[in-house]
Design an enzyme around this catalytic site. Structure first.
Site, mmCIF file in Angstrom:
data_model
loop_
_atom_site.group_PDB
_atom_site.id
_atom_site.type_symbol
_atom_site.label_atom_id
_atom_site.label_comp_id
_atom_site.label_asym_id
_atom_site.label_seq_id
_atom_site.Cartn_x
_atom_site.Cartn_y
_atom_site.Cartn_z
ATOM 1 N N GLY A 149 -98.567 5.578 -64.173
ATOM 2 C CA GLY A 149 -97.504 4.850 -63.504
ATOM 3 C C GLY A 149 -96.146 5.472 -63.787
ATOM 4 O O GLY A 149 -96.005 6.373 -64.622
ATOM 5 N N CYS A 150 -95.128 4.966 -63.100
ATOM 6 C CA CYS A 150 -93.791 5.547 -63.224
ATOM 7 C C CYS A 150 -93.152 5.235 -64.577
ATOM 8 O O CYS A 150 -92.713 6.152 -65.290
ATOM 9 C CB CYS A 150 -92.911 5.082 -62.068
ATOM 10 S SG CYS A 150 -92.908 3.293 -61.795
ATOM 11 N N TYR A 151 -93.108 3.954 -64.946
ATOM 12 C CA TYR A 151 -92.574 3.617 -66.265
ATOM 13 C C TYR A 151 -93.371 4.295 -67.389
ATOM 14 O O TYR A 151 -92.780 4.834 -68.328
ATOM 15 C CB TYR A 151 -92.590 2.102 -66.474
ATOM 16 C CG TYR A 151 -91.563 1.310 -65.718
ATOM 17 C CD1 TYR A 151 -90.198 1.603 -65.798
ATOM 18 C CD2 TYR A 151 -91.934 0.213 -64.943
ATOM 19 C CE1 TYR A 151 -89.252 0.847 -65.116
ATOM 20 C CE2 TYR A 151 -91.004 -0.554 -64.265
ATOM 21 C CZ TYR A 151 -89.663 -0.237 -64.351
ATOM 22 O OH TYR A 151 -88.729 -0.992 -63.688
#
Length: 344
Positions: A149-151
């Site tokens: 994921g991005c985070y």
């Protein structure tokens, strides 16, 4: 030429895949699916792609058609890849999943955070977590890759050097992260409306965000044991970008942290450790597949502040997916991804 299929091509990660693959000299998008837009040409929905995909149209997902591809990307909400990944793997097609379906190693943990039973727990043991800076060798021989994921990407890349070196107090880590609105996806929601998100910033999911167990899982591997992490995401009035401000206490203040980060990422084409004292900006990575990092030790104390920025749609999603594809097929992993970020 790598024959590519994309499941779920109408969202932001789907169109970003199309944009990146349009510039890729060794990949050809043969199939793109969408139940709601079946029959519509891709360049009719996304005019920025005019001239790149003149004949490509959305179609209803079909396992036989997708199974004829060398690799299939899932740019879908969670739960979709569960239903199709097994059949595609049985057909000899490799799967790169941009959703959360195969990121967590524990099916019960996944069910707890995503509110439904895991649909393909038998595949979790072979799913490779696609963070190239950590799992490059495993990616080379994978059949099923879970794109981070991005985070989790921004946070792990910022903290891993400290944890791998055993320098950080692993029980008191803090990740204070800001995201652009595109991270919420293309679906209509009140919170994503311009009048709601513009000229405002807010924290959300403070009680617990779905990316928390994914970040913890990766940091535990780096630390070789349990970690304590406080993760607070925020929504900011920008379209793209993740800015992670990461806090950790170090057990040895004599270590040259700048040198530590530079050495850890010296051979990583998509991690840029900036000069000491730098403050990376999200605008410097917009549209690019790069994570820019700066490490600080305010007043020379034992508290370390790491600043990490990425484009949530590129290094935080579709660009990282293409990077994984390049590694998987033995290509230079920079292929199709070496363009500069967009400024202004």
């Amino acid at each position: 030429m790598i024959k590519v299929g994309i499941v779920g091509g109408t969202g932001y990660t789907g169109v970003e895949l199309l944009r990146l693959l349009a510039q890729h000299p060794q990949a050809e998008v043969a199939v793109i699916t969408s139940r709601s837009e079946a029959g519509l040409r891709v360049d009719e929905m996304y005019p920025n792609l005019r001239g790149h995909y003149p004949e490509l149209a959305f179609s209803v997902p079909d396992v036989a058609t997708l199974g004829a591809c060398d690799v299939v990307f899932f740019a879908t909400p969670h739960g979709v890849a569960h239903a199709l990944a097994g059949e595609l793997l049985a057909a000899g097609t490799r799967v790169i999943d941009l959703s959360a379906d195969f990121r967590l190693q524990d099916a019960e943990e996944w069910a707890k955070w995503y509110g439904q039973p895991h649909g393909a727990p038998e595949l979790l043991s072979e799913a490779v977590y696609g963070l190239p800076e950590v799992n490059r060798e495993a990616i080379k021989t994978a059949r099923l890759i879970a794109v981070p994921g991005c985070y989790p990407t921004a946070t792990q890349l910022g903290l891993i050097p400290l944890l791998e070196a055993g320098l950080a107090d692993a029980g008191s880590l803090i990740a204070d992260c800001k995201s652009g609105v595109s991270g919420a996806g293309r679906g209509a929601s009140v919170g994503s409306l311009f009048c709601e998100a513009g000229e405002s910033m807010k924290a959300y999911s403070v009680k617990g965000h779905r990316h928390l167990p994914e970040i913890r899982q990766g940091l535990r591997l780096a630390a070789g044991g349990d970690v304590g992490l406080t993760f607070v995401p925020h929504l900011t009035p920008m379209i793209r970008g993740i800015h992670a401000t990461l806090y950790a206490r170090v057990t040895d203040t004599s270590v040259d942290l700048q040198a530590l980060f530079e050495q850890r990422y010296a051979n990583e084409p998509f991690v840029d450790v900036m000069p000491a004292g730098s403050h990376p900006e999200t605008r410097s990575v917009r549209g690019g597949n790069v994570c820019r990092i700066a490490v600080h030790r305010p007043q020379g104390g034992d508290l370390v502040v790491v600043l990490s920025v990425i484009d949530n749609l590129v290094k935080g999603a579709s660009g990282q997916a293409v990077q994984n594809m390049n590694i998987l097929f033995g290509l230079d992993e920079r292929l199709g991804l070496s363009h500069a970020a967009l400024l202004p």
